[in-house]
Design a protein around this motif. Structure first.
Motif, PDB file in Angstrom:
ATOM      1  N   SER A   1       8.271  50.295   4.240  1.00 46.79           N
ATOM      2  CA  SER A   1       7.894  49.355   4.437  1.00 46.79           C
ATOM      3  C   SER A   1       6.606  49.086   4.669  1.00 46.79           C
ATOM      4  O   SER A   1       6.302  47.669   4.754  1.00 46.79           O
ATOM      5  CB  SER A   1       7.836  49.190   6.196  1.00 46.79           C
ATOM      6  OG  SER A   1       7.192  50.086   7.000  1.00 46.79           O
ATOM      7  N   ASN A   2       5.647  49.712   3.865  1.00 49.08           N
ATOM      8  CA  ASN A   2       4.476  49.448   4.347  1.00 49.08           C
ATOM      9  C   ASN A   2       4.217  48.960   3.005  1.00 49.08           C
ATOM     10  O   ASN A   2       3.484  47.308   2.696  1.00 49.08           O
ATOM     11  CB  ASN A   2       3.027  50.315   4.652  1.00 49.08           C
ATOM     12  CG  ASN A   2       3.157  51.193   6.355  1.00 49.08           C
ATOM     13  OD1 ASN A   2       3.187  50.002   7.062  1.00 49.08           O
ATOM     14  ND2 ASN A   2       2.358  51.837   5.943  1.00 49.08           N
TER      15      ASN A   2
ATOM     16  N   ALA B   1       6.266  47.194   0.827  1.00 47.12           N
ATOM     17  CA  ALA B   1       6.341  45.765   1.353  1.00 47.12           C
ATOM     18  C   ALA B   1       5.815  44.874   1.862  1.00 47.12           C
ATOM     19  O   ALA B   1       5.792  44.043   1.225  1.00 47.12           O
ATOM     20  CB  ALA B   1       8.317  46.169   1.445  1.00 47.12           C
ATOM     21  N   ALA B   2       5.517  45.382   2.485  1.00 47.71           N
ATOM     22  CA  ALA B   2       4.426  44.129   3.077  1.00 47.71           C
ATOM     23  C   ALA B   2       3.346  44.149   2.489  1.00 47.71           C
ATOM     24  O   ALA B   2       2.541  42.898   1.981  1.00 47.71           O
ATOM     25  CB  ALA B   2       3.824  44.602   4.571  1.00 47.71           C
TER      26      ALA B   2
ATOM     27  N   ALA C   1       4.373  41.311  -0.572  1.00 44.34           N
ATOM     28  CA  ALA C   1       4.583  39.840   0.256  1.00 44.34           C
ATOM     29  C   ALA C   1       3.030  39.635   0.006  1.00 44.34           C
ATOM     30  O   ALA C   1       2.636  38.234  -0.582  1.00 44.34           O
ATOM     31  CB  ALA C   1       4.899  40.430   0.951  1.00 44.34           C
ATOM     32  N   GLU C   2       1.574  40.279   1.058  1.00 50.01           N
ATOM     33  CA  GLU C   2       0.885  39.957   1.565  1.00 50.01           C
ATOM     34  C   GLU C   2      -0.204  39.736  -0.245  1.00 50.01           C
ATOM     35  O   GLU C   2      -0.932  38.651  -0.036  1.00 50.01           O
ATOM     36  CB  GLU C   2      -0.222  41.275   1.679  1.00 50.01           C
ATOM     37  CG  GLU C   2      -1.589  40.572   2.574  1.00 50.01           C
ATOM     38  CD  GLU C   2      -1.749  41.526   3.435  1.00 50.01           C
ATOM     39  OE1 GLU C   2      -1.299  42.464   3.267  1.00 50.01           O
ATOM     40  OE2 GLU C   2      -2.675  41.268   4.367  1.00 50.01           O
TER      41      GLU C   2
ATOM     42  N   GLU D   1       0.892  38.417  -3.453  1.00 47.10           N
ATOM     43  CA  GLU D   1       1.776  37.367  -3.945  1.00 47.10           C
ATOM     44  C   GLU D   1       1.722  36.322  -3.042  1.00 47.10           C
ATOM     45  O   GLU D   1       0.922  35.305  -4.484  1.00 47.10           O
ATOM     46  CB  GLU D   1       2.751  37.636  -3.784  1.00 47.10           C
ATOM     47  CG  GLU D   1       3.825  39.413  -4.069  1.00 47.10           C
ATOM     48  CD  GLU D   1       4.121  38.928  -5.587  1.00 47.10           C
ATOM     49  OE1 GLU D   1       4.800  37.461  -5.886  1.00 47.10           O
ATOM     50  OE2 GLU D   1       5.451  39.266  -6.408  1.00 47.10           O
TER      51      GLU D   1
END
Lengths: 333, 333
Positions: free
Chosen positions: A145-146, A148-149, A152-153, A155
């Motif tokens: 989950s880290n 994934a964050a 996104a950050e 991007e």
């Protein structure tokens, strides 16, 4: 060197060594990509699955777990999770980049629409989170989950930094960690974690994935100015035309005189591109040795990946992963 | 009835009863919505947070946990998780629907661009998964990741079913479960699970959230043809103009004669709308009692929600949640 000593490419050798486990990963991917209710979902995902791709990330997870002596079933779930996250980000990237081609085929956003790409991407993200909970390992959930964050950050950061000439190599590296290296390092790290390895080995696996991902992305950004579209499935100069401030240009901007700076401002910041601009950009990149310096950076990260992997116990899989770190930059010779 | 017996609206009473815990939820939301690296993220999320919204979903989680006697800290994390998932889906919905207004304000995709909405939505999804792992409860992770998958599946189904006149009430219900009820039912269910309640109580909490969500969405779809934009922040007939096949129209199509069917085909399936079509659609909806029948359905789901909640031990919070089920359909009287 005789023909008998010519080795297959390292990712093909990985695929051969991990073929049983990859068959299980592919079966799980097909099973979980389906949807009982919404027929659009399997249409879009089948298009992506058929397009192939090397499945490098799930193989990294399987290999890392094997190198660490794991003999349970859950590295398969984690490998599928990593591929789902990757596929979901591809779908959303193609919307964000307004891409028309991916892996030499028309993109989903072109075949269906942006709406389908956004929502099917969300579906795959959700499916990845369902999958990653199944091993019942909370540390693995944190790592993924880290990642994934961070993806996104990175991007979003790329969105704002891409056309800003003040973007420096530190920001570039942050973007690259987000868009590429975070998933590589999570892929290798969770393999070690699920195997119950000691913290030093888990750290070495993380470092390997991080450096491999960075080397891979720098090489990709360099090939955009060097490569031919038959090898990469991309057109030369795509990044320039899309006004992406990648490492070669960042280096050329740092060395630019006033006139050159005005050129980069016009073409990248303002996006007012004319016939012949790509050729001029290539001339400036060569003049300042930006392509060569970018190549050196990629080679440095490749060396770092190899040194990290060398800390793990010797095995055939480990050695192929070391060769893989050479291979991602071999395209640059 | 004297003024002193006039009660505040149930969600305002919930907010008052849960004010300390909601303050903790809001602090956690602000903390986790931030981004160290990408300044665009707090810009977009601040816009959404400032827009307000009733924060109904996180209150449902807090209330459910309290009703079941929970006295730990983690219902706050789960409440924030639920709000993050909700906010992420709003960002992506506005891209998919090409909306210009949300809660009476311009949408993020209009103020920034679709790219930012897609990627910041992804960031919030990832943040929600980070948050939901923190209580260390695997059942809660299953429920919330299943809800995320159901939401995305429902949205994709809506995409393909929305303009297809063969869409029946079963498919509509499936879409509504996906787009609204799945997060309501997950919100209440995880409250019971984190409190360690017995399966019957957890099921009653799930059923309450499911029925409340369905009643809420049916009421919303009905108000699109009844309400005024000052109350809902939407324009009357938005769904018709956007060719969404919601319950009132599904009922009118089922009762349509040949000429009426041609009208729905032209306006909804083909999207060839002309001046006066909305007025004619309203006439047909009234002619077949479609608005009244839709209202009856909403009331039925509201009753089901109340009956489920009545299975939980009596408390002031429980009674306000029962009133809430009345309130979501009170707009329809």
């Amino acid at each position: 060197m005789g023909l008998d000593t010519v080795k297959a490419k390292p990712h093909d050798r990985l695929a051969a060594m991990l073929s049983d486990e990859m068959a299980a990963v592919n079966a799980l991917i097909r099973e979980r990509m389906a949807s009982k209710h919404a027929p659009r979902i399997p249409e879009v995902t089948a298009h992506l699955v058929e397009a192939g791709g090397k499945r490098l990330r799930p193989m990294l997870t399987l290999a890392a777990a094997n190198i660490c002596g794991y003999d349970g079933p859950y590295h398969v779930h984690l490998a599928a999770t990593v591929e789902f996250i990757h596929t979901a980000t591809l779908l959303h990237d193609d919307v964000v980049d307004e891409s028309a081609q991916r892996r030499g085929r028309p993109t989903a956003n072109l075949l269906w629409d942006n709406k389908s790409s956004v929502l099917v991407g969300d579906y795959l993200f959700a499916r990845s989170f369902q999958l990653m909970t199944e091993p019942g390992n909370l540390r693995v959930l944190e790592i993924l989950s880290n990642a994934a964050a961070t993806i996104a950050e990175g991007e979003v950061l790329q969105l704002t930094a891409a056309q800003d000439l003040s973007t420096d190599e530190d920001i570039y590296l942050q973007v690259v960690r987000g868009k590429t290296a975070a998933l590589f390092s999570a892929a290798t790290e969770v393999g070690g974690v699920i195997a119950g390895s000691d913290p030093a080995q888990v750290q070495a696996l993380f470092d390997y994935g991080d450096a491999l991902g960075i080397a891979f992305q720098i090489a990709d950004d360099l090939l955009d100015y060097m490569g031919d579209s038959s090898a990469t499935g991309k057109n030369v100069g795509d990044d320039f035309r899309e006004r992406k401030l990648t490492l070669p240009v960042i280096k050329a901007v740092a060395a630019a005189d006033e006139e050159e700076r005005a050129f980069w401002q016009r073409t990248i910041e303002k996006g007012k591109q004319e016939e012949g601009d790509l050729e001029h950009a290539l001339k400036l990149l060569n003049k300042h040795g930006a392509l060569e310096a970018t190549r050196e950076d990629a080679l440095g990260w490749s060396e770092k990946a190899k040194a990290s992997m060398a800390q793990l116990p010797q095995s055939e899989l480990r050695d192929v992963m070391i060769e893989l770190a050479d291979f991602v930059v071999a395209r640059l010779y």
